[in-house]
Every structure is written in structure tokens, then in C-alpha cells.
Write a protein that holds these residues in place. Structure first.
Motif, PDB file in Angstrom:
ATOM      1  N   PHE A  52      36.646  43.572  48.995  1.00  0.00           N
ATOM      2  CA  PHE A  52      35.214  43.392  49.200  1.00  0.00           C
ATOM      3  C   PHE A  52      34.621  42.683  47.995  1.00  0.00           C
ATOM      4  CE2 PHE A  52      36.754  47.231  51.207  1.00  0.00           C
ATOM      5  CZ  PHE A  52      36.285  47.120  52.504  1.00  0.00           C
ATOM      6  N   ASP A  53      33.543  41.965  48.245  1.00  0.00           N
ATOM      7  CA  ASP A  53      32.843  41.252  47.177  1.00  0.00           C
ATOM      8  C   ASP A  53      31.509  41.939  46.947  1.00  0.00           C
ATOM      9  OD1 ASP A  53      32.305  39.351  45.309  1.00  0.00           O
ATOM     10  OD2 ASP A  53      31.876  37.729  46.720  1.00  0.00           O
ATOM     11  N   GLY A  54      31.314  42.454  45.723  1.00  0.00           N
ATOM     12  CA  GLY A  54      30.073  43.147  45.396  1.00  0.00           C
ATOM     13  C   GLY A  54      29.491  42.669  44.090  1.00  0.00           C
ATOM     14  N   ALA A  55      28.407  43.283  43.673  1.00  0.00           N
ATOM     15  CA  ALA A  55      27.739  42.871  42.435  1.00  0.00           C
ATOM     16  C   ALA A  55      28.667  42.990  41.232  1.00  0.00           C
ATOM     17  CB  ALA A  55      26.477  43.706  42.226  1.00  0.00           C
ATOM     18  N   GLU A  56      29.602  43.950  41.290  1.00  0.00           N
ATOM     19  CA  GLU A  56      30.525  44.153  40.179  1.00  0.00           C
ATOM     20  C   GLU A  56      31.780  43.302  40.290  1.00  0.00           C
ATOM     21  OE1 GLU A  56      31.304  47.785  42.910  1.00  0.00           O
ATOM     22  OE2 GLU A  56      29.915  46.100  42.728  1.00  0.00           O
ATOM     23  N   GLY A  57      31.861  42.445  41.333  1.00  0.00           N
ATOM     24  CA  GLY A  57      33.030  41.591  41.528  1.00  0.00           C
ATOM     25  C   GLY A  57      33.864  42.055  42.700  1.00  0.00           C
ATOM     26  N   LYS A  58      35.128  41.669  42.715  1.00  0.00           N
ATOM     27  CA  LYS A  58      36.034  42.053  43.786  1.00  0.00           C
ATOM     28  C   LYS A  58      36.438  43.519  43.624  1.00  0.00           C
ATOM     29  CE  LYS A  58      36.345  37.825  45.464  1.00  0.00           C
ATOM     30  NZ  LYS A  58      35.809  37.473  46.802  1.00  0.00           N
ATOM     31  N   VAL A  59      36.491  44.229  44.754  1.00  0.00           N
ATOM     32  CA  VAL A  59      36.831  45.640  44.718  1.00  0.00           C
ATOM     33  C   VAL A  59      37.571  45.998  46.004  1.00  0.00           C
ATOM     34  CG1 VAL A  59      34.615  46.337  45.711  1.00  0.00           C
ATOM     35  CG2 VAL A  59      35.896  47.960  44.332  1.00  0.00           C
ATOM     36  N   ARG A  85      29.454  58.863  48.383  1.00  0.00           N
ATOM     37  CA  ARG A  85      28.758  57.594  48.133  1.00  0.00           C
ATOM     38  C   ARG A  85      28.478  56.890  49.454  1.00  0.00           C
ATOM     39  NH1 ARG A  85      30.294  51.831  45.556  1.00  0.00           N
ATOM     40  NH2 ARG A  85      28.211  51.299  44.787  1.00  0.00           N
ATOM     41  N   TYR A  86      27.294  56.293  49.529  1.00  0.00           N
ATOM     42  CA  TYR A  86      26.876  55.501  50.687  1.00  0.00           C
ATOM     43  C   TYR A  86      26.825  54.039  50.286  1.00  0.00           C
ATOM     44  CZ  TYR A  86      23.336  53.151  53.586  1.00  0.00           C
ATOM     45  OH  TYR A  86      22.645  52.240  54.347  1.00  0.00           O
ATOM     46  N   VAL A  87      27.443  53.171  51.085  1.00  0.00           N
ATOM     47  CA  VAL A  87      27.378  51.732  50.839  1.00  0.00           C
ATOM     48  C   VAL A  87      27.158  51.017  52.166  1.00  0.00           C
ATOM     49  CG1 VAL A  87      28.936  51.899  48.857  1.00  0.00           C
ATOM     50  CG2 VAL A  87      29.866  51.287  51.095  1.00  0.00           C
ATOM     51  N   ILE A  88      26.730  49.777  52.073  1.00  0.00           N
ATOM     52  CA  ILE A  88      26.552  48.922  53.246  1.00  0.00           C
ATOM     53  C   ILE A  88      27.551  47.779  53.141  1.00  0.00           C
ATOM     54  CG2 ILE A  88      24.965  47.402  54.478  1.00  0.00           C
ATOM     55  CD1 ILE A  88      22.663  49.121  53.372  1.00  0.00           C
ATOM     56  N   VAL A  89      28.234  47.504  54.242  1.00  0.00           N
ATOM     57  CA  VAL A  89      29.213  46.416  54.287  1.00  0.00           C
ATOM     58  C   VAL A  89      28.865  45.492  55.447  1.00  0.00           C
ATOM     59  CG1 VAL A  89      31.634  45.809  54.683  1.00  0.00           C
ATOM     60  CG2 VAL A  89      31.065  47.767  53.230  1.00  0.00           C
ATOM     61  N   ALA A  90      28.890  44.186  55.187  1.00  0.00           N
ATOM     62  CA  ALA A  90      28.630  43.189  56.229  1.00  0.00           C
ATOM     63  C   ALA A  90      29.582  42.024  56.039  1.00  0.00           C
ATOM     64  CB  ALA A  90      27.183  42.720  56.177  1.00  0.00           C
ATOM     65  N   ARG A  91      29.738  41.202  57.079  1.00  0.00           N
ATOM     66  CA  ARG A  91      30.682  40.081  57.002  1.00  0.00           C
ATOM     67  C   ARG A  91      30.109  38.846  56.330  1.00  0.00           C
ATOM     68  NH1 ARG A  91      33.649  37.289  61.072  1.00  0.00           N
ATOM     69  NH2 ARG A  91      31.873  37.527  62.471  1.00  0.00           N
ATOM     70  N   ALA A  92      28.809  38.743  56.219  1.00  0.00           N
ATOM     71  CA  ALA A  92      28.224  37.557  55.599  1.00  0.00           C
ATOM     72  C   ALA A  92      28.670  37.455  54.139  1.00  0.00           C
ATOM     73  CB  ALA A  92      26.706  37.612  55.677  1.00  0.00           C
ATOM     74  N   PRO A  93      28.796  36.241  53.598  1.00  0.00           N
ATOM     75  CA  PRO A  93      29.148  36.094  52.180  1.00  0.00           C
ATOM     76  C   PRO A  93      28.119  36.781  51.287  1.00  0.00           C
ATOM     77  CG  PRO A  93      29.358  33.994  53.342  1.00  0.00           C
ATOM     78  CD  PRO A  93      28.676  34.941  54.285  1.00  0.00           C
ATOM     79  N   LEU A  94      28.564  37.236  50.128  1.00  0.00           N
ATOM     80  CA  LEU A  94      27.704  38.021  49.246  1.00  0.00           C
ATOM     81  C   LEU A  94      26.403  37.315  48.882  1.00  0.00           C
ATOM     82  CD1 LEU A  94      27.413  40.679  47.693  1.00  0.00           C
ATOM     83  CD2 LEU A  94      28.537  39.564  45.748  1.00  0.00           C
ATOM     84  N   PRO A 107      23.502  49.706  47.673  1.00  0.00           N
ATOM     85  CA  PRO A 107      24.704  48.938  47.338  1.00  0.00           C
ATOM     86  C   PRO A 107      25.252  48.207  48.560  1.00  0.00           C
ATOM     87  CG  PRO A 107      25.184  51.294  47.410  1.00  0.00           C
ATOM     88  CD  PRO A 107      23.693  51.155  47.503  1.00  0.00           C
ATOM     89  N   VAL A 108      25.499  46.911  48.409  1.00  0.00           N
ATOM     90  CA  VAL A 108      25.971  46.093  49.524  1.00  0.00           C
ATOM     91  C   VAL A 108      27.226  45.341  49.113  1.00  0.00           C
ATOM     92  CG1 VAL A 108      24.464  44.128  48.907  1.00  0.00           C
ATOM     93  CG2 VAL A 108      25.308  44.385  51.266  1.00  0.00           C
ATOM     94  N   TYR A 109      28.139  45.206  50.068  1.00  0.00           N
ATOM     95  CA  TYR A 109      29.405  44.510  49.824  1.00  0.00           C
ATOM     96  C   TYR A 109      29.702  43.599  51.011  1.00  0.00           C
ATOM     97  CZ  TYR A 109      30.153  47.954  46.150  1.00  0.00           C
ATOM     98  OH  TYR A 109      30.022  48.727  45.027  1.00  0.00           O
ATOM     99  N   SER A 110      30.321  42.467  50.705  1.00  0.00           N
ATOM    100  CA  SER A 110      30.741  41.532  51.739  1.00  0.00           C
ATOM    101  C   SER A 110      32.215  41.748  52.060  1.00  0.00           C
ATOM    102  CB  SER A 110      30.521  40.097  51.268  1.00  0.00           C
ATOM    103  OG  SER A 110      31.143  39.185  52.162  1.00  0.00           O
ATOM    104  N   SER A 111      32.516  41.823  53.351  1.00  0.00           N
ATOM    105  CA  SER A 111      33.907  41.897  53.794  1.00  0.00           C
ATOM    106  C   SER A 111      34.384  40.543  54.306  1.00  0.00           C
ATOM    107  CB  SER A 111      34.049  42.953  54.895  1.00  0.00           C
ATOM    108  OG  SER A 111      33.254  42.610  56.024  1.00  0.00           O
ATOM    109  N   PHE A 112      33.665  39.479  53.948  1.00  0.00           N
ATOM    110  CA  PHE A 112      33.969  38.134  54.424  1.00  0.00           C
ATOM    111  C   PHE A 112      35.431  37.776  54.107  1.00  0.00           C
ATOM    112  CE2 PHE A 112      34.012  33.457  53.711  1.00  0.00           C
ATOM    113  CZ  PHE A 112      33.695  33.067  54.994  1.00  0.00           C
TER     114      PHE A 112
END
Length: 233
Positions: free
Chosen positions: A56-63, A112-121, A136-141
Motif C-alpha cells: 500500500f502507498d501511504g503518507a509514510e511511504g510503502k507499507v 486501528r481504523y484505516v481507509i483503503v482505495a484503488r485510486a493513486p495516493l 488515515p488513507v492508503y492506496s492499493s493501486f
């Protein structure tokens, strides 16, 4: 000028209203107890190891999926409908996030609660800024995550790791929540719900109710060893 007639409940005396309200209260209590029994059963559901790697791509980088926990025991993922080629998020998902309350109880219960979507970060971050959200939001693109957890449906692709839903001819993005549990660095999938199953998941109690440990309060019927604290304590 007289008001136009409007549809409304029937008008009765106070005594009639109280009698009917008491009848209805019995049904409300039965529903609450039935919901408690259902949640107790959910807490006893087994879990399955997530052996596949996801990034996943998040504010802290790849995770990876374990990284989304940030050291917590439980992880709740809201699958947010935002396709890679969309310019804005789904209106219904947006309205759902707008309704979220104070979720600080989750962190107090190692969840922990997070939101994941396919759109690029960058698209997600721009939309989050527009909405003034700090969830907190993460991209699964580029990953199979949405496909494997059945919130992006593609009949041709045929990626399904479980198939307890009747898909018919549905295609595209779907709303949903998935719950994960980790121990000793191994991640397990415990629960998912979709469509109308997400409607009540806007506060801490509603979200905790779909996790293996539940609200972690002593009124709950939970297996031995489950963490618990005084109810409302």
C-alpha cells in the motif's frame, strides 16, 4: 392560509401511546439481545491466514498489510470506492466518512481504523484535503487487494479468494469493510461486510462489534482469555 395536508402518524391519547410504546419496547429489547447473541457468535468465528503479500502507498511511504496495524492487534479497513480513473470519491462512501465520530476508543483497545482505495495516493490526498479529513488513507493501486477482498469486481479477472456472496453480474467498485488480526507478525482475515452491512459502522462501538475482541467490555459473552474491562468503564 391553511397548511396543505401532510402524511403523519395517527394521533392517539397519551395512555394509548404509552401502551403501544411499551409493546414496541419489548421488541426493541429482543432485537438488542439478538444482536448481542449474533456478535457473541461473530467473536467465535475462526480466522484465515493472509499468506499473499500486499503493498500500500501511504503518507509514510510503502507499507505492507502488517504495517497498516502500526503495532495494534486488530485492523479495520474501510474499502472506499475511488477507482484509479475517477476524479472524486464515491458520494455514498464520502457521506459515510463524513458521519464518522470520535474513534479514539479504538486505539485504547489496540485497534486501528484505516481507509483503503484503488485510486493513486496523490488523488486520494487531494480529495482528503478537499474534504478536510485526517483519517488515515492508503492506496492499493496496482495490487490485488481490492479484487481478493471482493470490493472491486471484475467477472473477467475472476480473482476470488472466498465467494460467500452472490455476485450476479455486478462489476466495478463496491463498498465494504474488512477486519484483520495479527499475532507474532502473522496477519489473519477475520470478517468482511458489504453494501448495507456498512451502514452502522460510523462510531467506535459499531466498528468494535465487527472485530474478534468486540467492545472488550464485561457485559459481552466472549471466549475465555478475551480482553475485557468494566462496561462503560
Amino acid at each position: 392560509m391553511a397548511e396543505e395536508p401532510v402524511a403523519h402518524p395517527p394521533v392517539v391519547s397519551r395512555d394509548e401511546w404509552l401502551a403501544l410504546r411499551r409493546e414496541h419496547l419489548v421488541k426493541e429489547k429482543n432485537l438488542t439481545r439478538a444482536a448481542d447473541r449474533l456478535r457473541a457468535e461473530r467473536r467465535r468465528m475462526p480466522m484465515v491466514e493472509v499468506a499473499k503479500a500486499y503493498e500500500f502507498d501511504g503518507a509514510e511511504g510503502k507499507v505492507d498489510l502488517l504495517g497498516l496495524f502500526q503495532g495494534n492487534r486488530q485492523l479495520i479497513v474501510q474499502h472506499f470506492m475511488f477507482g484509479p480513473d475517477w476524479e472524486k470519491g464515491c458520494p455514498a462512501c464520502t457521506g459515510h466518512v463524513d458521519q464518522l465520530g470520535d474513534l479514539s476508543d479504538l486505539g485504547q483497545r489496540s485497534t486501528r481504523y484505516v481507509i483503503v482505495a484503488r485510486a493513486p495516493l496523490p488523488k486520494l490526498q487531494a480529495y482528503w484535503a478537499e474534504r478536510a479529513w485526517d483519517w488515515p488513507v492508503y492506496s492499493s493501486f496496482g495490487s490485488d487487494f481490492n479484487y481478493d477482498f471482493q470490493v472491486t469486481l471484475d467477472q473477467k479477472r475472476g480473482l476470488r479468494t472466498y465467494n460467500y456472496r452472490e455476485w450476479d453480474d455486478l462489476e466495478g467498485e463496491m463498498p465494504g469493510f474488512s477486519v484483520f488480526f495479527q499475532t507474532n507478525g502473522v496477519v489473519y482475515h477475520t470478517y468482511s461486510t458489504f453494501q448495507r452491512g456498512v451502514e452502522s459502522l460510523t462510531d467506535s462501538y459499531g466498528l468494535l462489534d465487527i472485530t474478534p475482541y468486540g467492545r472488550q467490555e464485561d457485559f459481552e459473552d466472549s471466549p475465555a482469555g478475551w480482553p475485557q474491562r468494566p462496561t462503560y468503564g
